[in-house]
Design a protein around this motif. Structure first.
Motif: not given
Length: 508
Positions: A345-360
């Protein structure tokens, strides 16, 4: 996490020492190993690392750290030693309430136990009423003489988790051989001794250094392989052991990637259903949710990216990583649906980036490189024609999962260029250890339930507890499973064979 996996003339010879004669238990440690078995750990406050914040930072500040010296080569301790990083939360229990230590391994192979323990303290609160909570970075991992193979990006690409995975068998095999050579050149002699056989022997040295007569242990994912090997090598030193999300002891690399790809696809299908049942942002029927998901995949296909607020580029490979991470825990499914909706809807990947960041946040370095080295050391099979193997597996994977499958074929040939590993793990069968609690999840996307059934039989003493729900690892997902495992550690009481725990849907 997923149960993850030189090229010099001496490499084959060194690995050949890790055979049956090198792994049998001795009632008394070899006299040449006496100095290792006589040590005690000097505990000091742990030092936080960059990126640790909030509750994790507070946890690290309450944790103690130290080092444990172990031989590079158990067959010849004169070749030198390495220091393993260890950590603990000391129990407040005393007297009869104090029962020793429980050692943890949180998976991989290649995950840092030191970092994992800091993040696991709350989940293990009941165990901590009676035991010190202890973990370590296994040899070759993170702070314990880490394996290096030229960079995590190379090994991720080979596994199909980067933006440009090999698209032919020849390319995959050539890349696997280049990585193997670089692992040998950059790691040195330790590379010949990083497998689970030696990590298990390190764990026995750790047991002695902790002052425990028997090893009490909780292993998750790859940690179950390590626990099963310990129970086989040291049955008389095995105490209360829980193996959760059980890794295979028998599957070849080809069988492994096929089973895990099938599991991921089944978990993705379950996500579509659950999302629709909750009237999520992606649709009110599984078909609508799937169509929305497919739109997100197309949006990032053919090398296209979207730009995050901090100018970070988010790719199709990043999306697949976020999806895989979310499927490991049903508690993350609402985050995944919100992230896909924001992307569409917004071309906003920030929530998905947070999923990857949780592993880091808890990562400490070289997990993919160590995964490759350990899995190759543990696997005795090498395809006679790895190029043909890649092509065959690729078509099979695509049939199992059009989304996860096509890029994953490199995993089946990732050990091309490595000497054949030990066959000891394949031969584990009724080792004579005391009763072990084996936990398998029916909806586990990474370690299929049949692996738990097989390992329970091969251990002979395995008591199988079934979790009927979704996710990778039931101890953290199910209060029922956690209660039964905690009771086993506290009293030695095991559930009856055939006991199951119902699925638990995480609260939003």
């Amino acid at each position: 996490m997923l149960a993850r996996r030189v090229i010099a003339a001496g490499a084959t010879t060194a690995l050949a020492l890790i055979g049956p004669a090198a792994v049998t238990e001795a009632a008394e440690p070899d006299p040449d190993l006496g100095r290792f078995y006589q040590q005690r750990i000097g505990w000091e406050p742990c030092k936080p690392t960059e990126g640790q914040t909030g509750e994790l930072l507070d946890s690290v500040r309450d944790m103690e750290c130290g080092t444990l010296s172990v031989p590079i080569d158990y067959a010849d301790p004169r070749k030198g030693a390495i220091a393993l990083a260890v950590s603990r939360f000391k129990t407040q229990a005393s007297g009869k309430d104090r029962k020793g230590s429980v050692v943890f391994n949180f998976g991989g192979p290649g995950e840092s136990g030191v970092d994992g323990l800091a993040a696991f303290r709350d989940e293990a609160a009941q165990i901590a009423k009676h035991y010190d909570l202890v973990s370590f970075d296994p040899r070759g991992v993170a702070r314990s003489s880490p394996v290096h193979c030229g960079g995590e990006d190379k090994t991720k690409q080979l596994k199909g988790e980067g933006p440009s995975p090999p698209d032919t068998g020849a390319a995959a095999v050539d890349e696997a051989k280049r990585i193997a050579a670089e692992c040998h050149d950059k790691t040195g002699p330790l590379l010949d001794h990083v497998g689970t056989i030696n990590a298990s022997r390190d764990m026995d040295v750790l047991r002695q250094a902790l002052g425990d007569h028997k090893l009490n242990y909780l292993g998750i994912s790859y940690g179950t392989r390590l626990g099963a090997v310990y129970a086989s090598q040291f049955p008389n030193k095995t105490g209360r052991m829980v193996l959760d999300a059980v890794d295979t002891l028998q599957a070849s690399a080809k069988q492994d990637v096929l089973a895990q790809t099938k599991g991921l696809q089944q978990a993705l299908d379950a996500f579509f259903v659950a999302c629709a049942q909750q009237n999520c942002e992606l649709g009110t029927s599984p078909q609508e949710v799937r169509a929305s998901f497919d739109q997100a995949v197309v949006k990032l296909a053919d090398g296209r990216t979207v730009t995050a607020a901090d100018s970070e580029q988010f790719s199709g490979a990043d999306l697949q990583s976020a999806v895989r991470t979310a499927l490991y825990s049903q508690a993350s499914w609402p985050v995944l649906s919100s992230g896909i909706a924001a992307l569409l809807q917004e071309s906003d990947p920030s929530v998905l980036i947070s999923l990857n960041g949780a592993m880091d946040e808890t990562a400490a370095g070289n997990s993919d490189e160590a995964l490759l080295a350990v899995n190759c050391a543990d696997d005795p099979e090498r395809p006679a024609d790895p190029v043909k193997e890649f092509d065959t597996v690729r078509s099979q994977l695509a049939a199992e999962s059009p989304y996860f499958g096509p890029n994953a074929a490199g995993r089946a040939v990732a050990c091309a260029g490595w000497p054949a590993g030990t066959d000891y793990i394949r031969r584990i069968n009724h080792p004579g250890a005391p009763k072990i609690l084996v936990v398998g999840g029916k909806g586990d996307p990474a370690t299929p339930y049949v692996w738990a059934e097989d390992t329970a039989k091969r251990l002979g003493s395995g008591v199988l507890l079934t979790y009927e729900g979704e996710g990778h690892g039931a101890y953290t997902a199910s209060q029922c499973v956690r209660t039964k495992a905690d009771a086993f550690f506290a009293t030695g009481a095991l559930p009856k064979e055939g006991t199951s725990c119902p699925a638990e849907v995480p609260a939003e």
